[in-house]
Enzyme design. Structure first.
Site, short mmCIF file in Angstrom:
data_model
loop_
_atom_site.label_atom_id
_atom_site.label_comp_id
_atom_site.label_asym_id
_atom_site.label_seq_id
_atom_site.Cartn_x
_atom_site.Cartn_y
_atom_site.Cartn_z
N SER A 118 0.83 -1.21 0.00
CA SER A 118 0.00 0.00 0.00
C SER A 118 0.86 1.25 0.00
CB SER A 118 -0.85 0.08 1.27
OG SER A 118 -1.41 -1.12 1.59
N HIS A 139 -1.72 -3.33 -6.89
CA HIS A 139 -2.35 -2.96 -5.63
C HIS A 139 -3.86 -3.24 -5.69
CE1 HIS A 139 -3.17 0.48 -2.52
NE2 HIS A 139 -3.16 -0.69 -1.94
N GLU A 151 -4.70 -0.93 -8.76
CA GLU A 151 -3.77 0.16 -9.07
C GLU A 151 -2.49 -0.51 -9.58
OE1 GLU A 151 -3.03 2.50 -5.50
OE2 GLU A 151 -3.11 4.36 -6.62
N ASN A 189 -3.88 6.05 -1.86
CA ASN A 189 -3.61 6.50 -0.49
C ASN A 189 -3.13 7.94 -0.41
OD1 ASN A 189 -4.46 4.33 1.07
ND2 ASN A 189 -2.69 3.14 0.41
#
Ligand code: NAI
Length: 303
Positions: A118, A139, A151, A189
């Site tokens: 992450s 991801h 991702e 994120n």
């Protein structure tokens, strides 16, 4: 690509193994813990049952999916024939660097090495291998069998061919891949965590209470879950770590974690996994119960 190795069989690893196996890939699931592997197989079985109950899968599909998964506790046995490795071991930079160094030695020269990290730099992970062009971020989102997004993160040296192949493979899993570059937090994120941090700052400053903040974001922005509840689900320690990655990586004070977030993590109030965060989960996660600590932050008390 046919043979997929998934390293780490926790929350994410079992979901990643599930979707590859369900799409007829042959999956080797590796974990240092035999107990974690057994738990992963049980979780995959339960999640397949849920799909059967919904009518999207048959008993025969379930048997075929489980038949496509083999488990290993030794990485050298589980990864030696891999066309693609997806690493989903614990989010610890030293653990990941050691795994990629070992994978680079064990795997055939053309094996693609992907990480589900992450927050750790794909470029940094690639740098411990001799095949930086074949190292990439893949991801997935939690829960993997349900969430559509992957991702796809290009490290500094990831080749166009490898990126293309991973985009296509993600589509074969029924996912929607999005190509992004390797900078702290990637896209998901870099945007999500500052939003969560801002929600915590809003609480810390006494602008509104926990339930008020979550309700504004749920009803006002059509988010399925408020940011504070979401933080509890992700784990406040994970949120704090990612804010630190953003703060260190960009050197911009706008990423400073809220002191309340730091305090909660220090006190061991990590959200769902510890039983307490912004909400209290001692009676489970079905009913949303405000944690005692935040009752005095309600608007009535502030007034
Ligand atoms: P987890 O803690 O549930 O599972 C990690 C597993 O890795 C454990 O079963 C552990 O025994 C195993 N492990 C540790 N060292 C190992 C090694 N050297 N070799 C093989 N297995 C090893 O962690 P989780 O939540 O599944 O996270 C895994 C990765 O996915 C992390 O990089 C995390 O940042 C990322 N991620 C997590 C999301 C989440 O919502 N939990 C969402 C998206 C990405």
């Amino acid at each position: 690509m046919k043979n997929i190795t998934v390293i780490g069989s926790g929350t994410m690893g079992n979901g990643i193994a599930h979707v590859f196996a369900q799409n007829a890939y042959s999956v080797s699931l590796v974990d240092i813990s035999e107990a974690a592997l057994q738990k992963a197989l049980a979780t995959i079985g339960k999640n397949l049952d849920r799909q059967i109950a919904k009518g999207t899968l048959t008993e025969a599909d379930k048997a075929a999916t489980l038949g496509n998964i083999k488990t290993f506790t030794k990485i050298e046995e589980g990864a030696k024939n891999a066309d693609l490795v997806v690493e989903a071991a614990s989010e610890n930079v030293n653990v990941k660097l050691a795994i990629f160094k070992q994978l680079d030695e064990i795997c055939p020269a053309n094996t693609i090495l992907a990480s589900n990290t992450s927050s750790i730099s794909i470029t940094q992970i690639a740098a411990v291998t001799k095949r930086a062009d074949k190292v990439i971020g893949m991801h997935f989102m939690n829960p993997v069998p349900v969430m559509k997004l992957v991702e796809v993160i290009r490290g500094y040296s990831t080749s166009n061919e490898v990126t293309q192949l991973i985009m296509e493979t993600s589509k074969k899993l029924g996912k929607v891949p999005v190509e992004v570059n390797d900078y702290p937090g990637f896209v998901a994120n870099k945007i999500l965590m500052p939003m969560i941090n801002e929600a915590i700052i809003t609480l810390y400053e006494g602008v509104a209470g926990v339930e008020e903040i979550d309700t504004v974001m749920k009803l006002g922005m059509a988010h399925p879950m408020g940011p504070l509840q979401l933080a509890d689900f992700i784990g406040l320690d994970v949120c704090l770590n990612i804010m630190r990655v953003l703060q260190d990586g960009f050197g911009n004070p706008k990423y400073a974690p809220c002191p309340l977030l730091v305090n909660m993590v220090t006190a061991g109030h990590l959200g769902v996994k510890s039983g307490k965060g912004f909400y209290d989960y001692s009676a489970g996660t079905k009913e949303l119960v405000l944690a005692d600590r935040f009752k005095k932050h309600s608007n009535t008390v502030l007034a």
